[in-house]
Design a protein around this motif. Structure first.
Motif, PDB file in Angstrom:
ATOM      1  N   ILE A 156       0.836  -1.203   0.000  1.00 43.65           N
ATOM      2  CA  ILE A 156       0.000   0.000   0.000  1.00 43.65           C
ATOM      3  C   ILE A 156       0.869   1.251   0.000  1.00 43.65           C
ATOM      4  O   ILE A 156       0.574   2.228  -0.712  1.00 43.65           O
ATOM      5  CB  ILE A 156      -0.949  -0.029   1.210  1.00 43.65           C
ATOM      6  N   THR A 157       1.950   1.237   0.777  1.00 44.04           N
ATOM      7  CA  THR A 157       2.844   2.393   0.785  1.00 44.04           C
ATOM      8  C   THR A 157       3.525   2.565  -0.564  1.00 44.04           C
ATOM      9  O   THR A 157       3.729   3.697  -1.039  1.00 44.04           O
ATOM     10  CB  THR A 157       3.896   2.233   1.887  1.00 44.04           C
ATOM     11  N   LEU A 158       3.904   1.465  -1.217  1.00 44.90           N
ATOM     12  CA  LEU A 158       4.526   1.536  -2.540  1.00 44.90           C
ATOM     13  C   LEU A 158       3.571   2.164  -3.555  1.00 44.90           C
ATOM     14  O   LEU A 158       3.965   3.063  -4.314  1.00 44.90           O
ATOM     15  CB  LEU A 158       4.940   0.140  -2.996  1.00 44.90           C
ATOM     16  N   TRP A 159       2.319   1.717  -3.566  1.00 45.24           N
ATOM     17  CA  TRP A 159       1.368   2.274  -4.520  1.00 45.24           C
ATOM     18  C   TRP A 159       1.034   3.724  -4.186  1.00 45.24           C
ATOM     19  O   TRP A 159       0.852   4.549  -5.098  1.00 45.24           O
ATOM     20  CB  TRP A 159       0.100   1.419  -4.553  1.00 45.24           C
ATOM     21  N   ALA A 160       0.961   4.045  -2.924  1.00 39.77           N
ATOM     22  CA  ALA A 160       0.739   5.453  -2.549  1.00 39.77           C
ATOM     23  C   ALA A 160       1.908   6.312  -3.001  1.00 39.77           C
ATOM     24  O   ALA A 160       1.708   7.456  -3.444  1.00 39.77           O
ATOM     25  CB  ALA A 160       0.540   5.562  -1.036  1.00 39.77           C
TER      26      ALA A 160
END
Length: 388
Positions: free
Chosen positions: A150-154
């Motif tokens: 999720i942090t990568l996509w954000a």
């Protein structure tokens, strides 16, 4: 016949004998004296405790140190000693909550990670599938993977948008309609900086629900969009400040050589500011990686690994910590608990939920620390080197 030339020597500045500087360890003695007097006074009053002794000891240290310096060094250096002690005290007060928090998380979290059952460090390699009651087992591999995805996509959403916005504000919004647009963008970025995280979560939830027939849908990309709303303002403001620090002379030198503006930005401006840009992006990631409210609304919670950002709920470390802490102390009716999936038998521990929460917090701190180290390495190897 040459006349003698009188050479006037400037009068040397002599320090007054009352302003003789004392060695630094004299303040250590006044500090110990203040602490001992504080302990004795609080013990006589029956209110002795470590925080009260430190606080009262510091106040007495200010008084003793200033008085001693006034007598031995004079009023000017006495005031300097007093201000120095106040600054050191303010720094200690600011660092105490941070160090206390880190000590608590490391002490309680590392203990659980090292002593995980059934094998060493299995807390980082297992999930919560089939872990019920007070079973002294389970781990956070599913929550760790969910947090990283999720942090990568954000970051994929936020970094290009924030960086290009900062480039527009610094390099292009200088006159005409672009300047007016830049002022509007700056105002919106300032407003977005103060948006509560729960509002970002509601926006991400409403955005996807509006286009989907199933109102109960939850998936990882929803959490990434919600977190990107919190990341973008931080990336924009930090990147804007770093780009403004690049000297205008570098740009003008490139323009004088006939380099186009876009290539000057890529080859000169961004490369010069790479260290500050990397630090700003890391701060933005650290700002959102521990957010809980948006993820509770958008991604939910599961007990197993989900690699698909566009299908199904996902576990994250913040939501895992929240779930384990809310579960509280386990109710151990028997000494063992059986996993209904693989039929493994675990010991039952009353504090297992709280211990897992502390260990998950410790894991989150390690991830943030690793990200900071990577950012430092990127800044070191990709920033322009100064010639000797």
């Amino acid at each position: 016949m040459s006349s003698p030339i009188s050479v006037q020597t400037s009068p040397s500045v002599h320090r007054h004998h009352d302003e003789r500087r004392l060695p630094w360890y004299h303040l250590v003695f006044t500090g110990l004296a203040g602490l001992l007097v504080a302990i004795a006074g609080l013990a006589l009053a029956g209110a002795l405790s470590i925080p009260s002794a430190i606080l009262l000891g510091f106040v007495l240290h200010l008084l003793f140190g200033w008085t001693y310096s006034l007598v031995r060094e004079g009023p000017r250096w006495a005031m300097d000693r007093l201000m120095t002690l106040l600054v050191i005290g303010a720094f200690a007060i600011a660092m105490f909550p941070l160090l206390s928090l880190l000590w608590s998380v490391v002490a309680r979290g590392m203990t659980r990670v090292i002593a995980a059952k059934p094998s060493l460090l299995s807390f980082w390699t297992s999930d919560m599938s089939g872990i019920i009651g007070g079973a002294d087992a389970g781990g956070v591999v599913h929550a760790t993977i969910g947090t990283l995805l999720i942090t990568l996509w954000a970051s994929i959403i936020s970094i290009p948008v924030g960086l290009f916005t900062a480039i527009f504000l610094v390099e292009y919004a200088d006159q005409g309609w672009k300047r007016t647009l830049g002022k509007g963008v700056t105002f919106l970025v300032d407003v977005m900086t103060g948006i509560p995280s729960i509002v970002a979560g509601l926006f991400g939830l409403a955005l996807f629900i509006a286009f989907m027939p199933d109102q109960s849908v939850r998936m990882g990309i929803m959490g990434a969009v919600a977190l990107s709303l919190l990341m973008i303002p931080t990336v924009v403001r930090n990147s804007e400040e770093m780009l403004r620090l690049v000297p205008m002379d570098l740009r003008e030198a490139a323009y004088a050589l006939g380099v186009p503006k876009w290539l000057t930005i890529v080859k000169v401006v961004l490369r010069t500011a790479i260290a500050g840009l990397t630090t700003g992006i890391t701060l933005a990631i650290a700002r959102v990686i521990g957010e809980t409210a948006p993820l509770l609304l958008t991604v939910g919670m599961v007990t197993s690994i989900n690699w698909n950002m566009f299908d199904g709920r996902m576990a994250t470390l913040p939501t895992f910590i929240n779930q384990q802490y809310r579960a509280g102390s386990a109710n151990c009716m028997n000494e063992t608990v059986t996993n209904p999936i693989n039929q493994e038998v675990y010991a039952c521990a009353i504090t297992t939920n709280i211990d897992r929460a502390w260990a998950a917090a410790f894991t989150l701190i390690i991830i943030v620390m690793v990200l900071n180290i990577v950012a430092r390495l990127i800044s070191h190897y990709f920033s322009p080197k100064l010639s000797r």
